[in-house]
Design a protein around this motif. Structure first.
Motif, PDB file in Angstrom:
ATOM      1  N   TRP A   1      37.216  72.349 -25.029  1.00 15.03           N
ATOM      2  CA  TRP A   1      36.709  72.917 -23.785  1.00 15.03           C
ATOM      3  C   TRP A   1      35.186  72.933 -23.772  1.00 15.03           C
ATOM      4  N   PHE A   2      34.588  73.207 -24.930  1.00 16.84           N
ATOM      5  CA  PHE A   2      33.128  73.207 -25.021  1.00 16.84           C
ATOM      6  C   PHE A   2      32.567  71.817 -24.713  1.00 16.84           C
ATOM      7  N   ILE A   3      33.150  70.779 -25.296  1.00 16.36           N
ATOM      8  CA  ILE A   3      32.662  69.421 -25.051  1.00 16.36           C
ATOM      9  C   ILE A   3      32.892  69.032 -23.597  1.00 16.36           C
ATOM     10  N   LEU A   4      34.011  69.481 -23.004  1.00 17.70           N
ATOM     11  CA  LEU A   4      34.244  69.210 -21.589  1.00 17.70           C
ATOM     12  C   LEU A   4      33.149  69.839 -20.730  1.00 17.70           C
ATOM     13  N   SER A   5      32.732  71.055 -21.075  1.00 16.69           N
ATOM     14  CA  SER A   5      31.651  71.692 -20.325  1.00 16.69           C
ATOM     15  C   SER A   5      30.354  70.902 -20.475  1.00 16.69           C
ATOM     16  N   GLU A   6      30.130  70.323 -21.647  1.00 12.16           N
ATOM     17  CA  GLU A   6      28.943  69.500 -21.854  1.00 12.16           C
ATOM     18  C   GLU A   6      29.021  68.205 -21.049  1.00 12.16           C
ATOM     19  N   VAL A   7      30.211  67.639 -20.941  1.00 10.58           N
ATOM     20  CA  VAL A   7      30.397  66.451 -20.104  1.00 10.58           C
ATOM     21  C   VAL A   7      30.027  66.764 -18.659  1.00 10.58           C
ATOM     22  N   MET A   8      30.493  67.911 -18.149  1.00  8.62           N
ATOM     23  CA  MET A   8      30.167  68.299 -16.780  1.00  8.62           C
ATOM     24  C   MET A   8      28.666  68.554 -16.612  1.00  8.62           C
ATOM     25  N   PHE A   9      28.046  69.101 -17.652  1.00  5.93           N
ATOM     26  CA  PHE A   9      26.602  69.364 -17.623  1.00  5.93           C
ATOM     27  C   PHE A   9      25.831  68.066 -17.393  1.00  5.93           C
ATOM     28  N   PHE A  10      26.132  67.046 -18.198  1.00  2.38           N
ATOM     29  CA  PHE A  10      25.430  65.779 -18.046  1.00  2.38           C
ATOM     30  C   PHE A  10      25.864  65.046 -16.780  1.00  2.38           C
ATOM     31  N   ALA A  11      27.106  65.266 -16.342  1.00  2.00           N
ATOM     32  CA  ALA A  11      27.564  64.626 -15.109  1.00  2.00           C
ATOM     33  C   ALA A  11      26.726  65.071 -13.921  1.00  2.00           C
ATOM     34  N   CYS A  12      26.268  66.330 -13.941  1.00  5.87           N
ATOM     35  CA  CYS A  12      25.402  66.824 -12.860  1.00  5.87           C
ATOM     36  C   CYS A  12      24.107  66.037 -12.796  1.00  5.87           C
ATOM     37  N   PHE A  13      23.492  65.779 -13.940  1.00  4.82           N
ATOM     38  CA  PHE A  13      22.209  65.070 -13.954  1.00  4.82           C
ATOM     39  C   PHE A  13      22.386  63.586 -13.649  1.00  4.82           C
TER      40      PHE A  13
END
Length: 288
Positions: A85-97
């Motif tokens: 779940w943590f890595i998924l949140s990081e994926v979404m973080f970079f997806a925003c940029f």
């Protein structure tokens, strides 16, 4: 004494979250005052020191519990789910940029440049605005600058990160085969490559600021997306390299077995995620 394997381990009350909250509040208080022209650098450093101490002590306690045999398969499974779940949140973080970069290049610039049916926008807002990338906005705000080429240090850093992914995979297979010498060698090579990557990125930033005039204040949308994406990725490489170093020291101390080594796997997942993000950066930020 080992915890009963048919019971899910629930730790006793702990002071670490409270200490971490105090550290975060202190650090952000100091940083916010600094950003508003104050002079409370020591306050921010104190907060950072509290956070670092908290992490050392808290993770040390978790490592001690693990080595004492407290964690059973249920706990191991919860750790895996938490890391995913943590890595998924990081994926979404970079997806925003990456999404901001896509929007700027494929939607905002053509719209402002008068392409398609939105010519009124161009006529009334900035008649002289041209749809070109990279863009620093109308009238070349901030002065002239040069973009960062893809085939110098960025290409070298791509090779370094891809190589580090290979060395980490070799180390993982060595751990599963209980070959501790190979494990220590290739895991050490992995975090050394990570720190070499950071050294080259620091040189790249210095080159951008001093020789290319590529800054947040000069390069508009290009500079904003460039520094946000590469800067946050560099932060993740820093965190990952530190994690790999900690795992390396644990391996030297004889931690982990061929069948039980989730801490190693969790860090490996994170590092491979960092590698994949860099490939996207190299293609869409540096190359295209």
């Amino acid at each position: 004494m080992a915890h009963a394997q048919d019971k899910y381990f629930v730790p006793h009350g702990t002071r670490w979250p409270i200490l971490g909250s105090v550290g975060l509040f202190t650090a952000f208080l100091g940083i916010s005052i600094l950003l508003n022209g104050g002079s409370t650098g020591p306050v921010a450093l104190l907060g950072a020191a509290i956070l670092i101490a908290m992490m050392f002590l808290w993770f040390g306690q978790v490592i001690g519990e693990s080595e004492a045999g407290t964690y059973n398969n249920q706990v191991d499974q919860s750790f895996r789910m938490g890391m995913m779940w943590f890595i998924l949140s990081e994926v979404m973080f970079f997806a925003c940029f990456f999404g901001a970069l896509l929007y700027a290049r494929q939607l905002a610039l053509p719209w402002l440049g008068g392409e398609g049916s939105e010519t009124l926008t161009n006529r009334f807002l900035w008649p002289d605005f041209e749809n070109t990338w990279p863009s620093s906005g109308p009238a070349a705000l901030g002065g002239e600058y040069e973009t960062m080429g893809a085939w110098g240090i960025p290409a070298l850093n791509t090779a370094i990160l891809l190589t580090s992914g290979v060395t980490l995979t070799i180390a993982h297979h060595a751990l599963k085969a209980n070959k501790r010498g190979i494990l220590a060698l290739f895991l050490g090579l992995t975090f050394v490559l990570g720190f070499i990557f950071l050294g080259f990125q620091a040189y790249e930033y210095t080159h951008a600021y001093t020789e290319l005039n590529l800054k947040l204040s000069t390069a508009g949308m290009y500079g904003s997306t460039f520094f946000m994406l590469t800067g946050f990725h560099g932060l993740h490489v820093t965190i990952g390299a530190i994690m790999l170093t900690v795992i390396w020291f644990r391996c030297l101390r004889g931690h982990f077995t061929p069948t039980r080594h989730f801490a190693f796997e969790g860090v490996a997942w994170y590092w491979h995620f960092v590698d994949v993000v860099w490939l996207g950066l190299f293609i869409f930020v540096y190359w295209l």
